[in-house]
Write a protein that holds these residues in place. Structure first.
Motif, PDB file in Angstrom:
ATOM      1  N   GLN A  45       1.777  25.090 -16.561  1.00  0.00           N
ATOM      2  CA  GLN A  45       2.684  25.548 -15.519  1.00  0.00           C
ATOM      3  C   GLN A  45       2.629  24.623 -14.306  1.00  0.00           C
ATOM      4  O   GLN A  45       3.661  24.295 -13.713  1.00  0.00           O
ATOM      5  CB  GLN A  45       2.343  26.988 -15.105  1.00  0.00           C
ATOM      6  CG  GLN A  45       2.515  28.009 -16.195  1.00  0.00           C
ATOM      7  CD  GLN A  45       3.927  28.034 -16.738  1.00  0.00           C
ATOM      8  OE1 GLN A  45       4.884  28.166 -15.980  1.00  0.00           O
ATOM      9  NE2 GLN A  45       4.074  27.883 -18.027  1.00  0.00           N
ATOM     10  N   VAL A  46       1.425  24.194 -13.947  1.00  0.00           N
ATOM     11  CA  VAL A  46       1.262  23.285 -12.819  1.00  0.00           C
ATOM     12  C   VAL A  46       1.903  21.938 -13.145  1.00  0.00           C
ATOM     13  O   VAL A  46       2.643  21.373 -12.342  1.00  0.00           O
ATOM     14  CB  VAL A  46      -0.235  23.129 -12.453  1.00  0.00           C
ATOM     15  CG1 VAL A  46      -0.434  22.037 -11.408  1.00  0.00           C
ATOM     16  CG2 VAL A  46      -0.804  24.459 -11.959  1.00  0.00           C
ATOM     17  N   ALA A  47       1.669  21.444 -14.362  1.00  0.00           N
ATOM     18  CA  ALA A  47       2.215  20.148 -14.771  1.00  0.00           C
ATOM     19  C   ALA A  47       3.732  20.172 -14.871  1.00  0.00           C
ATOM     20  O   ALA A  47       4.390  19.147 -14.688  1.00  0.00           O
ATOM     21  CB  ALA A  47       1.607  19.726 -16.113  1.00  0.00           C
ATOM     22  N   ALA A  48       4.310  21.343 -15.128  1.00  0.00           N
ATOM     23  CA  ALA A  48       5.764  21.460 -15.251  1.00  0.00           C
ATOM     24  C   ALA A  48       6.449  21.253 -13.901  1.00  0.00           C
ATOM     25  O   ALA A  48       7.670  21.169 -13.842  1.00  0.00           O
ATOM     26  CB  ALA A  48       6.141  22.820 -15.841  1.00  0.00           C
ATOM     27  N   GLY A  49       5.670  21.170 -12.838  1.00  0.00           N
ATOM     28  CA  GLY A  49       6.241  20.840 -11.546  1.00  0.00           C
ATOM     29  C   GLY A  49       6.520  21.997 -10.628  1.00  0.00           C
ATOM     30  O   GLY A  49       6.918  21.801  -9.485  1.00  0.00           O
ATOM     31  N   GLY A  50       6.312  23.206 -11.081  1.00  0.00           N
ATOM     32  CA  GLY A  50       6.594  24.337 -10.219  1.00  0.00           C
ATOM     33  C   GLY A  50       5.500  24.627  -9.201  1.00  0.00           C
ATOM     34  O   GLY A  50       5.736  25.297  -8.215  1.00  0.00           O
ATOM     35  N   TYR A  51       4.319  24.106  -9.431  1.00  0.00           N
ATOM     36  CA  TYR A  51       3.175  24.411  -8.578  1.00  0.00           C
ATOM     37  C   TYR A  51       2.356  23.147  -8.373  1.00  0.00           C
ATOM     38  O   TYR A  51       2.229  22.329  -9.268  1.00  0.00           O
ATOM     39  CB  TYR A  51       2.301  25.500  -9.218  1.00  0.00           C
ATOM     40  CG  TYR A  51       3.107  26.730  -9.564  1.00  0.00           C
ATOM     41  CD1 TYR A  51       3.370  27.694  -8.608  1.00  0.00           C
ATOM     42  CD2 TYR A  51       3.634  26.898 -10.844  1.00  0.00           C
ATOM     43  CE1 TYR A  51       4.133  28.808  -8.916  1.00  0.00           C
ATOM     44  CE2 TYR A  51       4.401  28.007 -11.156  1.00  0.00           C
ATOM     45  CZ  TYR A  51       4.642  28.956 -10.185  1.00  0.00           C
ATOM     46  OH  TYR A  51       5.401  30.046 -10.482  1.00  0.00           O
ATOM     47  N   GLY A  52       1.768  23.019  -7.191  1.00  0.00           N
ATOM     48  CA  GLY A  52       0.951  21.848  -6.899  1.00  0.00           C
ATOM     49  C   GLY A  52      -0.447  21.952  -7.466  1.00  0.00           C
ATOM     50  O   GLY A  52      -1.048  20.953  -7.848  1.00  0.00           O
ATOM     51  N   THR A  53      -0.965  23.181  -7.502  1.00  0.00           N
ATOM     52  CA  THR A  53      -2.324  23.401  -7.999  1.00  0.00           C
ATOM     53  C   THR A  53      -2.379  24.707  -8.773  1.00  0.00           C
ATOM     54  O   THR A  53      -1.464  25.538  -8.682  1.00  0.00           O
ATOM     55  CB  THR A  53      -3.340  23.495  -6.835  1.00  0.00           C
ATOM     56  OG1 THR A  53      -3.044  24.673  -6.069  1.00  0.00           O
ATOM     57  CG2 THR A  53      -3.306  22.261  -5.939  1.00  0.00           C
ATOM     58  N   SER A  54      -3.463  24.880  -9.483  1.00  0.00           N
ATOM     59  CA  SER A  54      -3.638  26.144 -10.210  1.00  0.00           C
ATOM     60  C   SER A  54      -3.766  27.309  -9.230  1.00  0.00           C
ATOM     61  O   SER A  54      -3.332  28.425  -9.512  1.00  0.00           O
ATOM     62  CB  SER A  54      -4.845  26.070 -11.146  1.00  0.00           C
ATOM     63  OG  SER A  54      -6.017  25.740 -10.426  1.00  0.00           O
ATOM     64  N   SER A  55      -4.323  27.064  -8.045  1.00  0.00           N
ATOM     65  CA  SER A  55      -4.430  28.117  -7.037  1.00  0.00           C
ATOM     66  C   SER A  55      -3.049  28.584  -6.580  1.00  0.00           C
ATOM     67  O   SER A  55      -2.826  29.776  -6.371  1.00  0.00           O
ATOM     68  CB  SER A  55      -5.232  27.630  -5.832  1.00  0.00           C
ATOM     69  OG  SER A  55      -6.581  27.438  -6.192  1.00  0.00           O
ATOM     70  N   GLU A  56      -2.112  27.647  -6.405  1.00  0.00           N
ATOM     71  CA  GLU A  56      -0.751  28.027  -6.033  1.00  0.00           C
ATOM     72  C   GLU A  56      -0.120  28.905  -7.107  1.00  0.00           C
ATOM     73  O   GLU A  56       0.580  29.867  -6.799  1.00  0.00           O
ATOM     74  CB  GLU A  56       0.114  26.782  -5.821  1.00  0.00           C
ATOM     75  CG  GLU A  56      -0.184  26.043  -4.546  1.00  0.00           C
ATOM     76  CD  GLU A  56       0.689  24.804  -4.385  1.00  0.00           C
ATOM     77  OE1 GLU A  56       1.747  24.707  -5.045  1.00  0.00           O
ATOM     78  OE2 GLU A  56       0.305  23.932  -3.594  1.00  0.00           O
ATOM     79  N   PHE A  57      -0.355  28.560  -8.365  1.00  0.00           N
ATOM     80  CA  PHE A  57       0.189  29.349  -9.468  1.00  0.00           C
ATOM     81  C   PHE A  57      -0.368  30.770  -9.429  1.00  0.00           C
ATOM     82  O   PHE A  57       0.379  31.749  -9.535  1.00  0.00           O
ATOM     83  CB  PHE A  57      -0.127  28.676 -10.804  1.00  0.00           C
ATOM     84  CG  PHE A  57       0.355  29.442 -11.989  1.00  0.00           C
ATOM     85  CD1 PHE A  57       1.709  29.528 -12.282  1.00  0.00           C
ATOM     86  CD2 PHE A  57      -0.542  30.069 -12.836  1.00  0.00           C
ATOM     87  CE1 PHE A  57       2.158  30.236 -13.393  1.00  0.00           C
ATOM     88  CE2 PHE A  57      -0.099  30.777 -13.946  1.00  0.00           C
ATOM     89  CZ  PHE A  57       1.258  30.857 -14.218  1.00  0.00           C
ATOM     90  N   VAL A  58      -1.663  30.901  -9.236  1.00  0.00           N
ATOM     91  CA  VAL A  58      -2.295  32.224  -9.196  1.00  0.00           C
ATOM     92  C   VAL A  58      -1.781  33.019  -7.994  1.00  0.00           C
ATOM     93  O   VAL A  58      -1.478  34.206  -8.111  1.00  0.00           O
ATOM     94  CB  VAL A  58      -3.836  32.104  -9.189  1.00  0.00           C
ATOM     95  CG1 VAL A  58      -4.498  33.449  -8.921  1.00  0.00           C
ATOM     96  CG2 VAL A  58      -4.325  31.518 -10.505  1.00  0.00           C
ATOM     97  N   ARG A  59      -1.636  32.373  -6.837  1.00  0.00           N
ATOM     98  CA  ARG A  59      -1.098  33.072  -5.668  1.00  0.00           C
ATOM     99  C   ARG A  59       0.319  33.571  -5.933  1.00  0.00           C
ATOM    100  O   ARG A  59       0.684  34.685  -5.559  1.00  0.00           O
ATOM    101  CB  ARG A  59      -1.131  32.153  -4.441  1.00  0.00           C
ATOM    102  CG  ARG A  59      -2.509  32.022  -3.824  1.00  0.00           C
ATOM    103  CD  ARG A  59      -2.453  31.348  -2.461  1.00  0.00           C
ATOM    104  NE  ARG A  59      -2.024  29.963  -2.540  1.00  0.00           N
ATOM    105  CZ  ARG A  59      -2.828  28.916  -2.712  1.00  0.00           C
ATOM    106  NH1 ARG A  59      -4.133  29.115  -2.850  1.00  0.00           N
ATOM    107  NH2 ARG A  59      -2.355  27.694  -2.757  1.00  0.00           N
TER     108      ARG A  59
END
Length: 86
Positions: free
Chosen positions: A16-30
């Motif tokens: 998900q992070v690599a797909a460009g929607g998030y800068g870090t895994s923390s952003e994805f979790v937030r």
């Protein structure tokens, strides 16, 4: 806060992070936490609506009247208040 994930979930987060929607895994979790908060709020609103009892049909006339009320409220709040001297 540290969270341990099994390899399959870590791979999913990394993808998900690599797909460009998030800068870090923390952003994805937030983002997931915010979505869950929004989902819970929507559920509370739906349940409150159900518990409020039955009202009239939500047909075209209902939505026309709703739009009229909203426009009237917006017009009233946009109207400047003019004080008269004296």
């Amino acid at each position: 806060m540290n969270i341990s994930l099994p390899d399959a979930l870590k791979a999913f987060v990394d993808a998900q992070v690599a797909a460009g929607g998030y800068g870090t895994s923390s952003e994805f979790v937030r983002a997931l936490i915010r979505k869950e908060q929004e989902r819970e709020q929507l559920r509370r609103l739906v349940l409150a609506g159900i518990e409020s009892g039955r009202s009239g049909p939500a047909d075209a006339a209902y939505f026309d009247a709703l739009r009229t009320r909203i426009r009237a409220t917006a017009a009233q709040s946009a109207t400047p208040v003019v004080k008269q001297a004296g």
